[in-house]
Design a protein around this motif. Structure first.
Motif, PDB file in Angstrom:
ATOM      1  N   UNK A  31      -7.981   2.026   6.571  1.00  0.00           N
ATOM      2  CA  UNK A  31      -8.996   3.080   6.515  1.00  0.00           C
ATOM      3  C   UNK A  31      -8.327   4.441   6.294  1.00  0.00           C
ATOM      4  N   UNK A  32      -7.196   4.653   6.971  1.00  0.00           N
ATOM      5  CA  UNK A  32      -6.480   5.941   6.832  1.00  0.00           C
ATOM      6  C   UNK A  32      -5.998   6.128   5.394  1.00  0.00           C
ATOM      7  N   UNK A  33      -5.536   5.039   4.751  1.00  0.00           N
ATOM      8  CA  UNK A  33      -5.091   5.133   3.344  1.00  0.00           C
ATOM      9  C   UNK A  33      -6.263   5.568   2.451  1.00  0.00           C
ATOM     10  N   UNK A  34      -7.403   4.929   2.665  1.00  0.00           N
ATOM     11  CA  UNK A  34      -8.561   5.228   1.820  1.00  0.00           C
ATOM     12  C   UNK A  34      -9.006   6.676   2.022  1.00  0.00           C
ATOM     13  N   UNK A  35      -9.029   7.101   3.276  1.00  0.00           N
ATOM     14  CA  UNK A  35      -9.476   8.476   3.555  1.00  0.00           C
ATOM     15  C   UNK A  35      -8.481   9.497   3.003  1.00  0.00           C
ATOM     16  N   UNK A  36      -7.187   9.176   3.076  1.00  0.00           N
ATOM     17  CA  UNK A  36      -6.186  10.102   2.514  1.00  0.00           C
ATOM     18  C   UNK A  36      -6.394  10.223   1.003  1.00  0.00           C
ATOM     19  N   UNK A  37      -6.692   9.097   0.364  1.00  0.00           N
ATOM     20  CA  UNK A  37      -6.932   9.130  -1.086  1.00  0.00           C
ATOM     21  C   UNK A  37      -8.167   9.954  -1.408  1.00  0.00           C
ATOM     22  N   UNK A  38      -9.207   9.788  -0.613  1.00  0.00           N
ATOM     23  CA  UNK A  38     -10.456  10.524  -0.877  1.00  0.00           C
ATOM     24  C   UNK A  38     -10.242  12.030  -0.727  1.00  0.00           C
ATOM     25  N   UNK A  39      -9.461  12.431   0.267  1.00  0.00           N
ATOM     26  CA  UNK A  39      -9.167  13.862   0.442  1.00  0.00           C
ATOM     27  C   UNK A  39      -8.401  14.385  -0.780  1.00  0.00           C
ATOM     28  N   UNK A  64       0.802  -1.227   0.000  1.00  0.00           N
ATOM     29  CA  UNK A  64       0.000   0.000   0.000  1.00  0.00           C
ATOM     30  C   UNK A  64       0.835   1.276   0.000  1.00  0.00           C
ATOM     31  N   UNK A  65       2.122   1.156   0.320  1.00  0.00           N
ATOM     32  CA  UNK A  65       3.018   2.331   0.246  1.00  0.00           C
ATOM     33  C   UNK A  65       4.053   2.055  -0.828  1.00  0.00           C
ATOM     34  N   UNK A  66       4.405   3.096  -1.543  1.00  0.00           N
ATOM     35  CA  UNK A  66       5.374   2.910  -2.625  1.00  0.00           C
ATOM     36  C   UNK A  66       6.149   4.209  -2.808  1.00  0.00           C
ATOM     37  N   UNK A  67       7.369   4.084  -3.312  1.00  0.00           N
ATOM     38  CA  UNK A  67       8.120   5.291  -3.646  1.00  0.00           C
ATOM     39  C   UNK A  67       8.101   5.437  -5.172  1.00  0.00           C
ATOM     40  N   UNK A  68       7.594   6.571  -5.655  1.00  0.00           N
ATOM     41  CA  UNK A  68       7.468   6.806  -7.098  1.00  0.00           C
ATOM     42  C   UNK A  68       8.256   8.057  -7.457  1.00  0.00           C
ATOM     43  N   UNK A  69       9.225   7.897  -8.327  1.00  0.00           N
ATOM     44  CA  UNK A  69      10.078   9.023  -8.715  1.00  0.00           C
ATOM     45  C   UNK A  69      10.599   9.748  -7.469  1.00  0.00           C
ATOM     46  N   UNK A  70      10.985   8.968  -6.467  1.00  0.00           N
ATOM     47  CA  UNK A  70      11.589   9.532  -5.255  1.00  0.00           C
ATOM     48  C   UNK A  70      10.587  10.107  -4.270  1.00  0.00           C
ATOM     49  N   UNK A  71       9.302   9.956  -4.546  1.00  0.00           N
ATOM     50  CA  UNK A  71       8.268  10.537  -3.681  1.00  0.00           C
ATOM     51  C   UNK A  71       7.476   9.407  -3.008  1.00  0.00           C
ATOM     52  N   UNK A  72       7.307   9.496  -1.705  1.00  0.00           N
ATOM     53  CA  UNK A  72       6.516   8.475  -0.987  1.00  0.00           C
ATOM     54  C   UNK A  72       5.036   8.665  -1.302  1.00  0.00           C
ATOM     55  N   UNK A  73       4.355   7.579  -1.591  1.00  0.00           N
ATOM     56  CA  UNK A  73       2.929   7.719  -1.923  1.00  0.00           C
ATOM     57  C   UNK A  73       2.153   6.494  -1.458  1.00  0.00           C
ATOM     58  N   UNK A  74       0.846   6.684  -1.282  1.00  0.00           N
ATOM     59  CA  UNK A  74      -0.026   5.533  -1.047  1.00  0.00           C
ATOM     60  C   UNK A  74      -0.393   4.993  -2.422  1.00  0.00           C
ATOM     61  N   UNK A  75      -0.327   3.682  -2.541  1.00  0.00           N
ATOM     62  CA  UNK A  75      -0.319   3.047  -3.856  1.00  0.00           C
ATOM     63  C   UNK A  75      -1.717   2.583  -4.278  1.00  0.00           C
ATOM     64  N   UNK A  76      -2.242   3.203  -5.329  1.00  0.00           N
ATOM     65  CA  UNK A  76      -3.549   2.811  -5.870  1.00  0.00           C
ATOM     66  C   UNK A  76      -3.435   2.516  -7.373  1.00  0.00           C
ATOM     67  N   UNK A  77      -2.239   2.098  -7.813  1.00  0.00           N
ATOM     68  CA  UNK A  77      -2.033   1.917  -9.252  1.00  0.00           C
ATOM     69  C   UNK A  77      -1.752   0.473  -9.647  1.00  0.00           C
ATOM     70  N   UNK A  78      -1.580  -0.409  -8.685  1.00  0.00           N
ATOM     71  CA  UNK A  78      -1.138  -1.767  -9.016  1.00  0.00           C
ATOM     72  C   UNK A  78      -2.297  -2.737  -9.170  1.00  0.00           C
ATOM     73  N   UNK A  79      -1.954  -4.031  -9.198  1.00  0.00           N
ATOM     74  CA  UNK A  79      -2.976  -5.076  -9.319  1.00  0.00           C
ATOM     75  C   UNK A  79      -2.754  -6.173  -8.276  1.00  0.00           C
ATOM     76  N   UNK A  80      -2.028  -5.830  -7.216  1.00  0.00           N
ATOM     77  CA  UNK A  80      -1.783  -6.800  -6.146  1.00  0.00           C
ATOM     78  C   UNK A  80      -2.984  -6.750  -5.199  1.00  0.00           C
ATOM     79  N   UNK A  81      -4.153  -7.119  -5.737  1.00  0.00           N
ATOM     80  CA  UNK A  81      -5.417  -6.840  -5.062  1.00  0.00           C
ATOM     81  C   UNK A  81      -5.535  -7.476  -3.676  1.00  0.00           C
ATOM     82  N   UNK A  82      -4.937  -8.665  -3.508  1.00  0.00           N
ATOM     83  CA  UNK A  82      -5.067  -9.352  -2.216  1.00  0.00           C
ATOM     84  C   UNK A  82      -3.861  -9.103  -1.314  1.00  0.00           C
ATOM     85  N   UNK A  83      -2.894  -8.363  -1.826  1.00  0.00           N
ATOM     86  CA  UNK A  83      -1.705  -8.078  -1.015  1.00  0.00           C
ATOM     87  C   UNK A  83      -0.802  -9.290  -0.861  1.00  0.00           C
TER      88      UNK A  83
END
Ligand SMILES: Cc1ncc(COP(=O)(O)O)c(C=O)c1O
Length: 389
Positions: free
Chosen positions: A369-377, A30-49
């Motif tokens: 839940x915090x990841x989802x809410x951060x994304x919604x904001x 759920x966390x990833x570093x993209x182009x040197x920036x920390x982000x919550x990850x909503x781009x992959x397909x690892x649906x079950x983790x």
């Protein structure tokens, strides 16, 4: 010659369709570093983790110690270790099919199956939103391809009626559409196939492990388990690893073993990949709570996104398209989201039809839940700044 390539690249840039590779660091999760920036990850397909699951890592280590890193041969030459039929038997049982065959990738599975089974005496009925690997398989087969509008059963029935004299007929569809997140009306399609004596092929890449009470995929979710002639799927999405499979009638699998060039003329998967997939399948069978978490997260996101003002079906799947409709604005959306700490990829033509460019947001079982809410904001702020909501 090179200059003409450069001109085409410049045209892509002018159209907002130029693609480049982003630098990603660290494991999937759920966390990833993209182009040197920390982000919550909503781009992959690892649906079950599962990609970072300790049991998959352990299985990979043990298989590497036992079998080494690669087999340096095709399966039909000297590469067929005992792990391969083990996984094939497990997949066939899981999918309630007679037999299975592994391919190196989902792309190759679709290419291999369609080009082996169909030729210029045959007709393929293909949904307009099918994955590129299906499109390429159809082209390679040299069969006549009748494309029907997305999920349009009336149009499909009309084409089936027109094409009854071809030697072999195949309806090919995605089970869960990778860029739209909607599920094919399989029950109705299977009904049509049975009525018009047509083979069915379903690409279940985004539904294995996810859809259906036991994660068996689209066929289970739509009540037609055991009635699909051929299913393909990638093991590189919810299964957390790599590789792909085809399941179906024993005769089809035997035929593909003899005729599918992307199976015959390529090296066997590294055993580590096969061992990982066996463990992933075991976890899918043992831990239904992962699916439950995924669906809870999906429902929450879809309902809240709709409340915010995005055009989202509250009952859809873990793949959530937020259609923007212009390539440059889509990539601006993506970049602004990233600046707010959320990574969800912008998707443009030819991955989706022109004018339907979008953010493809994918939810996983591991999002808190915090990841989802951060994304919604972040989505609210970005959507408002681009006047999309
Ligand atoms: C629907 C669909 N089929 C096939 C594939 C290809 O799978 P793989 O990544 O294993 O080649 C993908 C992946 O992008 C996909 O989305």
């Amino acid at each position: 010659m090179i200059q003409s390539l450069q001109r085409e690249l410049d045209d892509l840039k002018a159209e907002g369709l130029y693609r480049w590779l982003r630098q990603v660091d660290g494991p999937q999760g759920p966390r990833i570093s993209v182009d040197g920036r920390e982000a919550i990850h909503f781009a992959g397909s690892d649906y079950l983790g599962l990609a970072g699951h300790p049991r998959l890592k352990e299985a990979a280590c043990q298989a590497t110690l036992r079998y080494g890193c690669g087999v340096a041969a095709a399966r039909l030459i000297s590469g067929n270790h005992d792990l391969y039929p083990q996984l094939e038997e497990r997949l066939a049982r899981f999918k309630q099919a007679e037999a299975a065959l592994l391919f190196s990738t989902g792309y190759q599975a679709n290419l291999g199956v369609i080009s082996a089974l169909m030729d210029s005496s045959d007709v393929i009925f293909s949904d307009t939103l099918n994955h590129a690997s299906i499109v390429d398989g159809c082209r390679l087969s040299r069969a006549r391809v009748r494309i029907f509008p997305h999920n349009d059963l009336v149009a499909l029935a009309r084409l089936l009626k027109q094409e009854q004299s071809a030697r072999r007929r195949l309806i090919v569809i995605d089970g869960l559409y990778s860029m739209d997140g909607d599920v094919a009306p399989l029950k109705e399609i299977v009904g049509l196939a049975e009525r018009y004596d047509c083979l069915t092929m379903v690409d279940d890449s985004h539904s294995i492990g996810v859809l259906g009470e036991n994660g068996r995929g689209t066929a289970e979710a739509t009540g037609v388990l055991g009635r699909i002639d051929i299913e393909t799927g990638s093991l590189a999405k919810a299964m957390g690893g790599f590789g792909a499979y085809v399941v179906g009638h024993r005769t089809v699998i035997e035929y593909l073993t003899n005729r599918a060039r992307p199976f015959i003329f390529t090296c066997a998967l590294p055993p580590v990949v096969v061992a990982t997939a066996i463990e992933a399948l075991t976890i899918v069978e043992q831990e239904p709570e992962r699916r439950e978490r995924l669906w809870n997260n999906t429902r929450y996101m879809r309902v809240r996104l709709r409340e915010i003002g995005f055009d989202v079906n509250p009952n859809g799947t873990q793949i959530i398209p937020l259609v923007v409709g212009e390539p440059e604005r889509t990539m601006r959306f993506c970049q602004e989201l990233l600046c707010r700490g959320i990574f969800a990829q912008g998707i443009r033509y030819p991955s989706v039809p022109r004018g339907t460019e979008r953010i493809r947001l994918t939810v996983t079982a591991l999002h808190s839940q915090a990841d989802l809410d951060a994304a919604l904001t972040a989505l609210t702020e970005t959507g408002q700044s681009l006047q999309l909501v």
